[in-house]
Design a protein around this motif. Structure first.
Motif, PDB file in Angstrom:
ATOM      1  N   PRO A 210     -20.922 -16.821 -92.935  1.00  0.00           N
ATOM      2  CA  PRO A 210     -20.701 -17.893 -93.931  1.00  0.00           C
ATOM      3  C   PRO A 210     -20.358 -17.375 -95.322  1.00  0.00           C
ATOM      4  N   CYS A 211     -19.179 -16.829 -95.477  1.00  0.00           N
ATOM      5  CA  CYS A 211     -18.709 -16.315 -96.769  1.00  0.00           C
ATOM      6  C   CYS A 211     -17.188 -16.169 -96.684  1.00  0.00           C
ATOM      7  N   ASP A 212     -16.589 -15.407 -97.614  1.00  0.00           N
ATOM      8  CA  ASP A 212     -15.126 -15.407 -97.710  1.00  0.00           C
ATOM      9  C   ASP A 212     -14.426 -14.310 -96.907  1.00  0.00           C
ATOM     10  N   GLY A 213     -15.181 -13.341 -96.404  1.00  0.00           N
ATOM     11  CA  GLY A 213     -14.507 -12.286 -95.636  1.00  0.00           C
ATOM     12  C   GLY A 213     -15.480 -11.237 -95.152  1.00  0.00           C
ATOM     13  N   GLN A 214     -14.953 -10.273 -94.422  1.00  0.00           N
ATOM     14  CA  GLN A 214     -15.791  -9.266 -93.753  1.00  0.00           C
ATOM     15  C   GLN A 214     -15.264  -7.865 -94.015  1.00  0.00           C
ATOM     16  N   LEU A 215     -16.218  -6.933 -94.151  1.00  0.00           N
ATOM     17  CA  LEU A 215     -15.913  -5.499 -94.270  1.00  0.00           C
ATOM     18  C   LEU A 215     -16.613  -4.764 -93.139  1.00  0.00           C
ATOM     19  N   THR A 216     -15.938  -3.768 -92.558  1.00  0.00           N
ATOM     20  CA  THR A 216     -16.659  -2.827 -91.693  1.00  0.00           C
ATOM     21  C   THR A 216     -16.114  -1.425 -91.963  1.00  0.00           C
ATOM     22  N   ILE A 217     -16.867  -0.445 -91.482  1.00  0.00           N
ATOM     23  CA  ILE A 217     -16.442   0.949 -91.604  1.00  0.00           C
ATOM     24  C   ILE A 217     -15.516   1.236 -90.429  1.00  0.00           C
ATOM     25  N   PHE A 218     -14.309   1.719 -90.739  1.00  0.00           N
ATOM     26  CA  PHE A 218     -13.284   1.814 -89.696  1.00  0.00           C
ATOM     27  C   PHE A 218     -13.758   2.636 -88.496  1.00  0.00           C
ATOM     28  N   ALA A 219     -14.513   3.709 -88.779  1.00  0.00           N
ATOM     29  CA  ALA A 219     -14.911   4.623 -87.704  1.00  0.00           C
ATOM     30  C   ALA A 219     -15.885   3.950 -86.736  1.00  0.00           C
ATOM     31  N   ASP A 220     -16.696   3.003 -87.249  1.00  0.00           N
ATOM     32  CA  ASP A 220     -17.581   2.229 -86.363  1.00  0.00           C
ATOM     33  C   ASP A 220     -16.744   1.263 -85.527  1.00  0.00           C
ATOM     34  N   THR A 221     -15.773   0.656 -86.184  1.00  0.00           N
ATOM     35  CA  THR A 221     -14.993  -0.421 -85.561  1.00  0.00           C
ATOM     36  C   THR A 221     -14.115   0.088 -84.419  1.00  0.00           C
ATOM     37  N   ILE A 222     -13.704   1.360 -84.500  1.00  0.00           N
ATOM     38  CA  ILE A 222     -12.861   1.897 -83.419  1.00  0.00           C
ATOM     39  C   ILE A 222     -13.592   2.954 -82.579  1.00  0.00           C
ATOM     40  N   GLY A 223     -14.913   3.012 -82.725  1.00  0.00           N
ATOM     41  CA  GLY A 223     -15.700   3.913 -81.863  1.00  0.00           C
ATOM     42  C   GLY A 223     -15.433   5.385 -82.122  1.00  0.00           C
ATOM     43  N   MET A 224     -15.298   5.739 -83.413  1.00  0.00           N
ATOM     44  CA  MET A 224     -15.013   7.138 -83.736  1.00  0.00           C
ATOM     45  C   MET A 224     -16.222   7.847 -84.321  1.00  0.00           C
ATOM     46  N   PHE A 225     -17.224   7.071 -84.746  1.00  0.00           N
ATOM     47  CA  PHE A 225     -18.420   7.664 -85.361  1.00  0.00           C
ATOM     48  C   PHE A 225     -19.524   7.637 -84.324  1.00  0.00           C
ATOM     49  N   LYS A 234     -18.973  -4.717 -84.197  1.00  0.00           N
ATOM     50  CA  LYS A 234     -18.274  -5.027 -82.945  1.00  0.00           C
ATOM     51  C   LYS A 234     -17.208  -3.949 -82.794  1.00  0.00           C
ATOM     52  N   LYS A 235     -17.224  -3.266 -81.636  1.00  0.00           N
ATOM     53  CA  LYS A 235     -16.235  -2.195 -81.422  1.00  0.00           C
ATOM     54  C   LYS A 235     -14.947  -2.794 -80.868  1.00  0.00           C
ATOM     55  N   TYR A 236     -13.846  -2.595 -81.592  1.00  0.00           N
ATOM     56  CA  TYR A 236     -12.556  -3.120 -81.137  1.00  0.00           C
ATOM     57  C   TYR A 236     -11.775  -2.084 -80.336  1.00  0.00           C
ATOM     58  N   ALA A 237     -12.275  -0.849 -80.325  1.00  0.00           N
ATOM     59  CA  ALA A 237     -11.655   0.208 -79.511  1.00  0.00           C
ATOM     60  C   ALA A 237     -12.711   1.286 -79.319  1.00  0.00           C
ATOM     61  N   ASP A 238     -12.481   2.136 -78.325  1.00  0.00           N
ATOM     62  CA  ASP A 238     -13.410   3.241 -78.083  1.00  0.00           C
ATOM     63  C   ASP A 238     -12.599   4.531 -78.122  1.00  0.00           C
ATOM     64  N   ILE A 239     -12.353   4.989 -79.346  1.00  0.00           N
ATOM     65  CA  ILE A 239     -11.398   6.067 -79.578  1.00  0.00           C
ATOM     66  C   ILE A 239     -11.960   7.449 -79.258  1.00  0.00           C
ATOM     67  N   ALA A 240     -13.270   7.642 -79.458  1.00  0.00           N
ATOM     68  CA  ALA A 240     -13.834   9.001 -79.296  1.00  0.00           C
ATOM     69  C   ALA A 240     -13.528   9.597 -77.919  1.00  0.00           C
ATOM     70  N   PRO A 241     -13.779   8.877 -76.800  1.00  0.00           N
ATOM     71  CA  PRO A 241     -13.469   9.474 -75.495  1.00  0.00           C
ATOM     72  C   PRO A 241     -11.977   9.747 -75.304  1.00  0.00           C
ATOM     73  N   VAL A 242     -11.134   8.923 -75.934  1.00  0.00           N
ATOM     74  CA  VAL A 242      -9.677   9.140 -75.817  1.00  0.00           C
ATOM     75  C   VAL A 242      -9.315  10.477 -76.484  1.00  0.00           C
ATOM     76  N   ILE A 243      -9.879  10.719 -77.669  1.00  0.00           N
ATOM     77  CA  ILE A 243      -9.587  11.966 -78.401  1.00  0.00           C
ATOM     78  C   ILE A 243     -10.170  13.164 -77.650  1.00  0.00           C
ATOM     79  N   ILE A 244     -11.405  13.027 -77.190  1.00  0.00           N
ATOM     80  CA  ILE A 244     -12.057  14.155 -76.495  1.00  0.00           C
ATOM     81  C   ILE A 244     -11.282  14.494 -75.216  1.00  0.00           C
TER      82      ILE A 244
END
Ligand code: KIV
Length: 284
Positions: A210-225, A234-244
């Motif tokens: 309930p506000c005007d917008g959302q921020l997340t840390i990119f590395a959390d959002t794409i599963g890199m951290f 919420k993970k929108y991708a799981d990049i770490a296994p792809v890179i590994i």
């Protein structure tokens, strides 16, 4: 040519009820991906301490680190509204320090706005930076730079007393002249009250919808951290296994002599014979 976003575009989005999307970035390639994806804002967060530098927290991050990462992000996202995050120690000591370091973010870092943590206690810092003509984003609720006094990275505003303190901080930040405010890790009911009371854009990281917008840390959002994922991610991708997997395959192919193959090589111009003649000169 694409038009560079300003604070007026952000205000317009709030007026029109259009939600604002915001993500962190610390380098040019990720910033460019964010701009290509149509992200409204980028935060060059002091979370670079963990995400980029491998520190346990944000407090070791310096002004010089922030400035050079802001420059990289600006090169990657020339048209996106970029907020530079003031690191621990760059504004806590005095209004003069706060103003001088905020000016460095604008002059050297090339950002559009700065963010600093703290509510009532930072009101004079916010006013000092605004008086320099700099767009300011406040940051209240869970403020990681003062996690020591909060007893850790703990959600705020979960009791009546704590919620009152968060709301009072929000009011103080707006009264001090901030152009927008980020609320971190508080219950959505408290965020909704802040949104109702304030006229500046209210953004959330882990503070609900309930506000005007959302921020997340990119590395959390794409599963890199990999060290830790907050509850609100919420993970929108799981990049770490792809890179590994890619790195493992690359390493294996080097060892097996599969990479590089002919298609990955430059070739001599013309016939090889004169080269072979010339090579013989080195055998004498
Ligand atoms: O540095 C950062 O990414 C932040 C968010 C955690 C709000 O300040």
């Amino acid at each position: 040519m694409a038009k560079k976003k300003s604070i007026l575009d952000i205000y317009k989005m709030k007026q029109n009820g259009e939600k604002i999307s915001w993500i962190t970035s610390y380098d040019a390639p990720i910033a460019s991906f964010a701009e290509q994806a149509g992200m409204d804002m980028i935060l060059v967060g002091d979370s670079m301490g963990m995400v980029v530098f491998g520190f346990e927290g944000t407090n070791p991050v310096t002004m010089d680190m922030c400035i050079s990462h802001c420059q990289a992000v600006r090169r990657g996202a020339p048209n996106t509204f970029i907020v530079g995050d003031m690191p621990f120690g760059s504004y806590q000591i005095s209004d003069e320090d706060a103003a001088a370091n905020a000016i460095r973010f604008i002059k050297e870092g090339g950002v559009d706005a700065i963010k600093l943590e703290g509510g009532k206690s930072m009101a004079s810092r916010i006013a000092a930076i605004r008086n320099c003509g700099i767009v300011v984003c406040g940051h209240i609720g869970l403020t990681p730079q003062s996690s020591g006094v909060l007893g850790g990275h703990k959600a705020q505003g979960r009791t009546v007393e704590s919620a009152r303190a968060v709301i009072e901080d929000a009011l103080a930040v707006e009264a001090a002249g901030a152009n927008m405010i980020l609320v971190e890790a508080v219950p959505p009911e408290v965020t909704a009250k802040i949104h109702e009371l304030l006229s500046i854009p209210v953004l959330s990281i882990g503070a609900g919808a309930p506000c005007d917008g959302q921020l997340t840390i990119f590395a959390d959002t794409i599963g890199m951290f990999q060290s830790f994922t907050p509850k609100f991610i919420k993970k929108y991708a799981d990049i770490a296994p792809v890179i590994i997997d890619a790195f493992a395959q690359y390493s294996k192919e080097i060892k097996e002599g599969v990479f590089p193959s002919d298609e990955h090589c430059y070739h001599v111009i013309g016939d090889i014979a004169p080269f072979e003649e010339m090579f013989k000169e080195f055998d004498k």
